[in-house]
Design an enzyme around this catalytic site. Sequence first.
Site, short mmCIF file in Angstrom:
data_model
loop_
_atom_site.label_atom_id
_atom_site.label_comp_id
_atom_site.label_asym_id
_atom_site.label_seq_id
_atom_site.Cartn_x
_atom_site.Cartn_y
_atom_site.Cartn_z
N TYR A 1 -6.23 10.95 4.17
CA TYR A 1 -4.83 11.15 3.79
C TYR A 1 -4.76 11.91 2.46
O TYR A 1 -5.78 12.33 1.92
CB TYR A 1 -4.09 9.82 3.78
CG TYR A 1 -4.02 9.21 5.16
CD1 TYR A 1 -3.39 9.89 6.20
CD2 TYR A 1 -4.61 7.98 5.44
CE1 TYR A 1 -3.34 9.35 7.48
CE2 TYR A 1 -4.58 7.44 6.72
CZ TYR A 1 -3.94 8.13 7.74
OH TYR A 1 -3.91 7.61 9.00
N GLN B 1 0.85 -1.18 0.00
CA GLN B 1 0.00 0.00 0.00
C GLN B 1 0.89 1.24 0.00
O GLN B 1 1.74 1.41 0.89
CB GLN B 1 -0.92 0.04 1.23
CG GLN B 1 -1.89 1.22 1.17
CD GLN B 1 -2.69 1.38 2.44
OE1 GLN B 1 -2.16 1.83 3.45
NE2 GLN B 1 -3.96 1.03 2.40
N HIS C 1 -9.41 7.65 4.27
CA HIS C 1 -9.21 7.98 5.69
C HIS C 1 -8.67 9.38 5.94
O HIS C 1 -8.12 9.66 7.00
CB HIS C 1 -8.28 6.95 6.35
CG HIS C 1 -8.74 5.55 6.19
ND1 HIS C 1 -7.94 4.46 6.44
CD2 HIS C 1 -9.94 5.04 5.80
CE1 HIS C 1 -8.61 3.34 6.19
NE2 HIS C 1 -9.83 3.68 5.80
N ARG D 1 -7.79 2.28 -2.62
CA ARG D 1 -8.57 2.28 -1.39
C ARG D 1 -9.17 3.66 -1.16
O ARG D 1 -8.47 4.67 -1.24
CB ARG D 1 -7.70 1.88 -0.20
CG ARG D 1 -8.54 1.54 1.03
CD ARG D 1 -7.71 1.10 2.21
NE ARG D 1 -8.45 0.12 3.01
CZ ARG D 1 -8.24 -0.09 4.30
NH1 ARG D 1 -7.29 0.58 4.96
NH2 ARG D 1 -8.94 -0.99 4.96
N GLY E 1 -8.64 -7.46 9.29
CA GLY E 1 -7.61 -6.69 9.94
C GLY E 1 -7.25 -7.23 11.31
O GLY E 1 -6.40 -8.11 11.45
N ARG E 2 -7.93 -6.73 12.33
CA ARG E 2 -7.59 -7.08 13.71
C ARG E 2 -7.70 -8.58 13.98
O ARG E 2 -6.93 -9.12 14.79
CB ARG E 2 -8.48 -6.29 14.67
CG ARG E 2 -8.19 -4.80 14.67
CD ARG E 2 -9.29 -4.01 15.35
NE ARG E 2 -10.51 -3.99 14.55
CZ ARG E 2 -11.71 -3.63 15.02
NH1 ARG E 2 -11.84 -3.28 16.28
NH2 ARG E 2 -12.75 -3.62 14.22
N HIS F 1 -3.27 4.40 -1.48
CA HIS F 1 -4.06 4.76 -0.30
C HIS F 1 -4.74 6.09 -0.55
O HIS F 1 -4.15 7.16 -0.39
CB HIS F 1 -3.17 4.82 0.93
CG HIS F 1 -3.92 4.78 2.23
ND1 HIS F 1 -5.27 5.05 2.33
CD2 HIS F 1 -3.51 4.50 3.51
CE1 HIS F 1 -5.66 4.94 3.59
NE2 HIS F 1 -4.60 4.60 4.32
#
Length: 374
Positions: free
Chosen positions: A186, A114, A184, A234, A345-346, A181
């Site tokens: 960015y 990414q 979010h 993304r 993810g987590r 990316h």
Amino acid sequence: MPQPSHESTGSVPALDDLFDEFRMGSLRLRNRFAMAPMTRAQSPGGVPNAENVEHYRARAAGGVGLIITEGTYVRGPAAGPVAEVPRFYGADSAAGWRAVAEAVHAEGAAIVPQLWHTGVARGGAPAFEPESPTVSPSGVDHAGQVVGRPLTTADLDAVIASFVESATLARQLGFDGVELHGAHGYLLDQFFWAATNHRTDEYNGTLGRRAFFPARVVAAVRAAVGPDFPIIYRFSQWKGADYTARIAETPGELEQLLIPLAEAGVDIFHASLRRHWLPEFTGHADDLSLAGWTKKITGRPVITVGSVGVDSVFRGDRIDEAQADRFRILRDQFGRGEFDIVALGRALLADPQWVNKMHAGQLSAITPFRVDSR
């Protein structure tokens, strides 16, 4: 690898269809599970080391089809604030990433880096390259506070060149594609978002014009890597600084943002959600998630993500009904064609073998996510 049970275990619906292969151009995945990008800042000097190699190798050995690396800084200018975040440029980092890719491939998974520029989210006092002022579309953060300075025309060209440099390196190192990316809050997303894009040039105005610079980045990367190297993009509605933020209020507005990216060369969209099961727009007959709308609008393959496998704790050989309901929704969304790949993810931080265990129906063996999971 454990053999699949091919049937529900307790109250958990079977996810057998998600273990089918995925093929698109040169990209071949053994199943529809991906590891989501998760920032770790565990690369001293920005160089991937042996611990990083093992981190990704373990998740590949655990059964995922695709690894999307944590965000990696492009060269800049002023790409990010943390020195321990890995970079995707320079000889030392290239050697580290080559070792990661080889380890992942040896376990049968594909891998893409990414590529990341944080823009104004870098803040005004970065630890990494503090001599370089933070840059962003308009030199302001989401609250309108001045941080750093606006990107000049020369800066924009340098940002594009940085993404191209890293994408070209990814191909040279044997990666299976790249992810840009653009989510979010960015840098690329800051062009989409009215709160951070106050420009008066061609990069602001209509939603289509706000998509112009991200589309330029995509087009430049496509020209550099050729037609057969997958580009994933993304994006999100929510931002790290504002979970309630929305760029598109209607499917028509979402189309204005996504079509320029698709036309510029995006192969796969990664629709970042905090909760994959929630419908994106109200008042529509099509009760679709953001991933579902993305696929309907663009016709491109889509990755969904958002709290898969972490809502509740696995207990014994069962999970509670809330979690089971989420798996039913996930299965139904896939059956309706809302997405092609699901990113975890987590859940994978807690248990690298999550996919293999789910495939085998070994729910009691899954290690649940905790806040201190690594």
